[in-house]
Design a protein around this motif. Structure first.
Motif, PDB file in Angstrom:
ATOM      1  N   PRO A  48      45.645  27.251  24.836  1.00 38.32           N
ATOM      2  CA  PRO A  48      45.332  28.465  25.232  1.00 38.32           C
ATOM      3  C   PRO A  48      46.190  29.204  26.121  1.00 38.32           C
ATOM      4  N   GLY A  49      46.122  30.564  26.085  1.00 44.06           N
ATOM      5  CA  GLY A  49      46.756  31.590  27.104  1.00 44.06           C
ATOM      6  C   GLY A  49      48.040  31.987  26.496  1.00 44.06           C
ATOM      7  N   ALA A  50      48.579  33.021  27.256  1.00 43.94           N
ATOM      8  CA  ALA A  50      49.878  33.572  26.837  1.00 43.94           C
ATOM      9  C   ALA A  50      50.889  32.822  27.305  1.00 43.94           C
ATOM     10  N   PRO A  97      44.656  37.733  12.068  1.00 37.87           N
ATOM     11  CA  PRO A  97      44.544  37.000  13.366  1.00 37.87           C
ATOM     12  C   PRO A  97      44.389  35.759  13.775  1.00 37.87           C
ATOM     13  N   LEU A  98      44.809  34.889  12.709  1.00 33.71           N
ATOM     14  CA  LEU A  98      44.996  33.426  12.854  1.00 33.71           C
ATOM     15  C   LEU A  98      46.369  32.920  12.906  1.00 33.71           C
ATOM     16  N   VAL A  99      47.340  34.099  12.878  1.00 33.77           N
ATOM     17  CA  VAL A  99      48.383  33.837  12.986  1.00 33.77           C
ATOM     18  C   VAL A  99      49.106  34.333  14.389  1.00 33.77           C
ATOM     19  N   PRO A 100      49.939  33.557  15.321  1.00 37.55           N
ATOM     20  CA  PRO A 100      50.202  34.004  16.611  1.00 37.55           C
ATOM     21  C   PRO A 100      51.148  35.180  16.635  1.00 37.55           C
ATOM     22  N   LYS A 101      50.939  35.877  17.683  1.00 45.99           N
ATOM     23  CA  LYS A 101      51.877  37.163  17.947  1.00 45.99           C
ATOM     24  C   LYS A 101      52.588  36.749  19.060  1.00 45.99           C
ATOM     25  N   MET A 102      53.828  37.531  19.011  1.00 43.13           N
ATOM     26  CA  MET A 102      54.761  37.702  20.285  1.00 43.13           C
ATOM     27  C   MET A 102      54.988  38.879  20.437  1.00 43.13           C
ATOM     28  N   PRO A 134      55.029  49.042  26.856  1.00 41.13           N
ATOM     29  CA  PRO A 134      54.711  48.920  28.112  1.00 41.13           C
ATOM     30  C   PRO A 134      54.775  47.518  28.622  1.00 41.13           C
ATOM     31  N   ILE A 135      55.040  47.254  29.874  1.00 40.50           N
ATOM     32  CA  ILE A 135      55.276  46.018  30.547  1.00 40.50           C
ATOM     33  C   ILE A 135      53.875  45.704  31.245  1.00 40.50           C
ATOM     34  N   LEU A 136      53.390  44.692  30.537  1.00 43.44           N
ATOM     35  CA  LEU A 136      51.949  44.137  30.900  1.00 43.44           C
ATOM     36  C   LEU A 136      52.055  42.703  31.523  1.00 43.44           C
ATOM     37  N   THR A 137      50.802  42.424  32.300  1.00 43.55           N
ATOM     38  CA  THR A 137      50.819  41.091  32.762  1.00 43.55           C
ATOM     39  C   THR A 137      50.655  40.104  31.470  1.00 43.55           C
ATOM     40  N   PRO A 138      50.979  38.690  31.859  1.00 44.74           N
ATOM     41  CA  PRO A 138      50.460  37.740  30.925  1.00 44.74           C
ATOM     42  C   PRO A 138      49.215  37.716  30.759  1.00 44.74           C
ATOM     43  N   LEU A 139      48.182  37.825  31.548  1.00 40.72           N
ATOM     44  CA  LEU A 139      46.869  38.020  31.568  1.00 40.72           C
ATOM     45  C   LEU A 139      46.163  39.180  30.546  1.00 40.72           C
ATOM     46  N   GLU A 140      46.876  40.401  30.785  1.00 40.50           N
ATOM     47  CA  GLU A 140      46.776  41.504  29.878  1.00 40.50           C
ATOM     48  C   GLU A 140      47.201  41.153  28.394  1.00 40.50           C
ATOM     49  N   LEU A 141      48.238  40.535  28.383  1.00 41.18           N
ATOM     50  CA  LEU A 141      48.848  40.394  26.940  1.00 41.18           C
ATOM     51  C   LEU A 141      47.910  39.421  26.365  1.00 41.18           C
ATOM     52  N   GLU A 142      47.389  38.345  27.058  1.00 39.05           N
ATOM     53  CA  GLU A 142      46.395  37.213  26.591  1.00 39.05           C
ATOM     54  C   GLU A 142      44.982  37.962  26.124  1.00 39.05           C
ATOM     55  N   GLU A 143      44.625  39.035  26.656  1.00 42.90           N
ATOM     56  CA  GLU A 143      43.404  39.509  26.270  1.00 42.90           C
ATOM     57  C   GLU A 143      43.556  40.543  25.258  1.00 42.90           C
ATOM     58  N   GLY A 145      45.693  39.793  22.770  1.00 41.03           N
ATOM     59  CA  GLY A 145      45.803  38.531  21.784  1.00 41.03           C
ATOM     60  C   GLY A 145      46.926  38.058  21.596  1.00 41.03           C
ATOM     61  N   TYR A 146      48.015  38.266  22.452  1.00 40.60           N
ATOM     62  CA  TYR A 146      49.612  37.711  22.322  1.00 40.60           C
ATOM     63  C   TYR A 146      49.350  36.155  22.720  1.00 40.60           C
ATOM     64  N   LYS A 147      50.294  35.280  22.173  1.00 38.93           N
ATOM     65  CA  LYS A 147      50.554  34.083  22.244  1.00 38.93           C
ATOM     66  C   LYS A 147      51.757  33.921  23.004  1.00 38.93           C
ATOM     67  N   LEU A 148      52.902  34.100  22.639  1.00 38.66           N
ATOM     68  CA  LEU A 148      54.382  34.085  23.229  1.00 38.66           C
ATOM     69  C   LEU A 148      54.580  35.643  23.915  1.00 38.66           C
TER      70      LEU A 148
END
Length: 500
Positions: A92-94, A280-285, A296-305, A307-310
């Motif tokens: 779990p998580g980005a 949606p089942l394929v991870p996003k970078m 835009p530069i987002l925080t890891p928490l924002e990216l996780e929300e 739907g990003y994985k890497l």
């Protein structure tokens, strides 16, 4: 003529032809990779370096260096860089991954506690060639640099495979080469040649059909290699064509077998959300281009929300390296070294590079016949004496090797040569070097034994042209402190040298 290998492993039923068997022993990597007899199946002979996805059996024909040996878990699963990366993708998580450009930067990423890292074609082109990321760097240079990086660390590394360096057949060669180099994953994009950084102007991409065929070729190369390398499919069509085109290509890449999807240079948070809704089942970078990219530069928490994985950070390491080197060169040109706080100590540098570990391991192979007296720690100038071991005194052959004894070059006047009390004369005195910036702030204030003159110019190169020995001759017999030097350098900083 056939070679029956079944006798080597009763559980195997493979019979190899003569040419197949010889291809193993003649393969250029045959001395450094493991070949498991249990992997000879259905009359096919796998690539010599890709046995990582199989379960280990009893017999091996060759063994790998320790760092590359797959780790066998309690259930018999073999841990490979690709498997480690897939475990990250399943957790779990980005997950953040800084981009490195050489073995040292990769080692620092691992020491900082990151689970994986990327290689950056932008940074490698800058560090290795001193050229922009506009297609100058070649496949061979990227593979060579990549192998140095993967060998420097134990965390998985995702390699920048650019556009595969040609058509679909070149893509297959690129994927297989990156697998051999030790990469856990490879990023492949749909740009034309010559390619360029996705956040710069003039991006052009190949047709839809060719873009998809590149990913299919990469998947085929993975299967042919028996590898589980992670394929990251990147499209630059957002800047070259449209958001809709980039979303279509991402779906097609997922259908072709890509493990991770990546659209570079998305222009807003809304576009990033739309991308993460594709397959949606394929991870996003996500690519967080520091310093002013289009995304835009987002925080890891924002990216996780979203739907990003890497999450890749491509410029941090090369960017701060450039600035730090510029600042250091400015200091050196001004006649001084960089302030202590701006760089690690020599001891810290040695620890990072593994000197201490090397010295410990070196002891395992030390011989008792000769002794080497060397001060590995010092940065002073050295004089060298030629000394024979005691075997020569026993009348043994004059051809016996000569041992070089390295001793510091010190100021020998006033007792420094050992003729008097070692703490008398010049050795009882201290040189204080003080640097005050033109802004009034103190930049340096250090003390060193007055006998070690060479160390002074290592601290303040501006003193290199000063005859410090003459100044000491004039002041050494004086009681109390004395100002030896007081001047402003070319940068306007005040440099003072005191004999205390």
């Amino acid at each position: 003529m056939n070679f029956n290998l079944q006798s080597m492993n009763p559980s195997s039923s493979f019979v190899a032809t003569r040419d197949q068997a010889l291809s193993v022993f003649n393969h250029p990597f045959s001395q450094s990779h493991s070949f498991l007899v249990s992997n000879f199946k259905n009359g096919s002979f796998p690539s010599p370096i890709n046995t990582h996805t199989r379960r280990p059996k009893t017999h091996t024909l060759f063994t790998t260096p320790k760092r590359f040996q797959p780790i066998t878990g309690c259930l018999g699963e073999r841990n490979t860089p690709a498997k480690a990366l897939r475990q990250i993708l399943e957790s779990p998580g980005a997950h953040q991954g800084p981009a490195c450009f050489d073995g040292l930067s990769a080692k620092l990423v691992e020491r900082a506690g990151f689970q994986y890292c990327f290689t950056s074609g932008f940074s490698i082109s800058a560090a290795r060639l001193g050229l922009p990321d506009t297609g100058f760097i070649s496949y061979g240079e990227m593979v060579d640099q990549g192998q140095q990086i993967t060998q420097a660390v134990s965390i998985p590394v995702i390699g920048d495979g650019d556009n595969g360096y040609g058509n679909a057949m070149n893509v297959k060669r690129t994927v297989k080469g990156y697998i051999i180099a030790g990469f856990a994953g490879i990023i492949l994009e749909d740009q034309v040649s010559p390619k360029a950084c996705g956040h710069t102007q003039g991006r052009k991409v190949v047709s839809r059909e060719e873009a998809v065929m590149r990913i299919k070729a990469a998947v085929d190369a993975r299967k042919e290699s028996g590898s589980d390398v992670v394929i990251v499919a990147r499209t630059d069509s957002r800047q070259a064509l449209s958001l809709e085109e980039s979303l279509w290509r991402s779906r097609a890449f997922a259908d072709a077998g890509a493990d991770v999807l990546f659209i570079d240079a998305l222009a807003s948070k809304e576009e990033m959300k739309a991308f993460c809704e594709v397959s949606p089942l394929v991870p996003k970078m996500a690519n967080m281009l520091e310093g002013g990219g289009k995304t835009p530069i987002l925080t890891p928490l924002e990216l996780e929300e979203i739907g990003y994985k890497l999450v890749a950070y491509p410029l941090s390491l090369i960017g701060v390296s450039i600035r730090a080197m510029q600042d250091s060169l400015t200091a050196l040109k001004g006649g001084r070294i960089p302030p202590p706080g701006s760089m690690p100590s020599f001891e810290e540098i040695k620890e990072i590079l593994g000197f201490n570990s090397y010295y410990e391991e070196e002891k395992r192979y030390a011989t008792s016949k000769y002794q080497l007296y060397a001060d590995r720690e010092g940065s002073n100038a050295y004089s060298i004496q030629r000394v024979r071991d005691d075997s020569e005194q026993r009348g043994q052959s004059p051809q016996d090797p000569v041992v070089e004894v390295i001793t510091p070059d010190v100021y020998t006047k006033y007792g420094a040569d050992g003729s008097r009390d070692p703490f008398s004369g010049i050795w009882s005195r201290t040189l204080r070097i003080k640097i005050t910036g033109r802004d009034g702030f103190e930049k340096l204030d250090v003390r060193v034994p007055a006998g070690f003159l060479e160390g002074i110019t290592n601290i303040v190169p501006a003193l290199g042209g000063v005859n410090l020995k003459a100044l000491l001759d004039d002041a050494a017999e004086e009681v109390g402190g004395k100002v030896l030097l007081d001047f402003n350098d070319t940068m306007g900083d005040r440099i003072q040298v005191f004999l205390e």
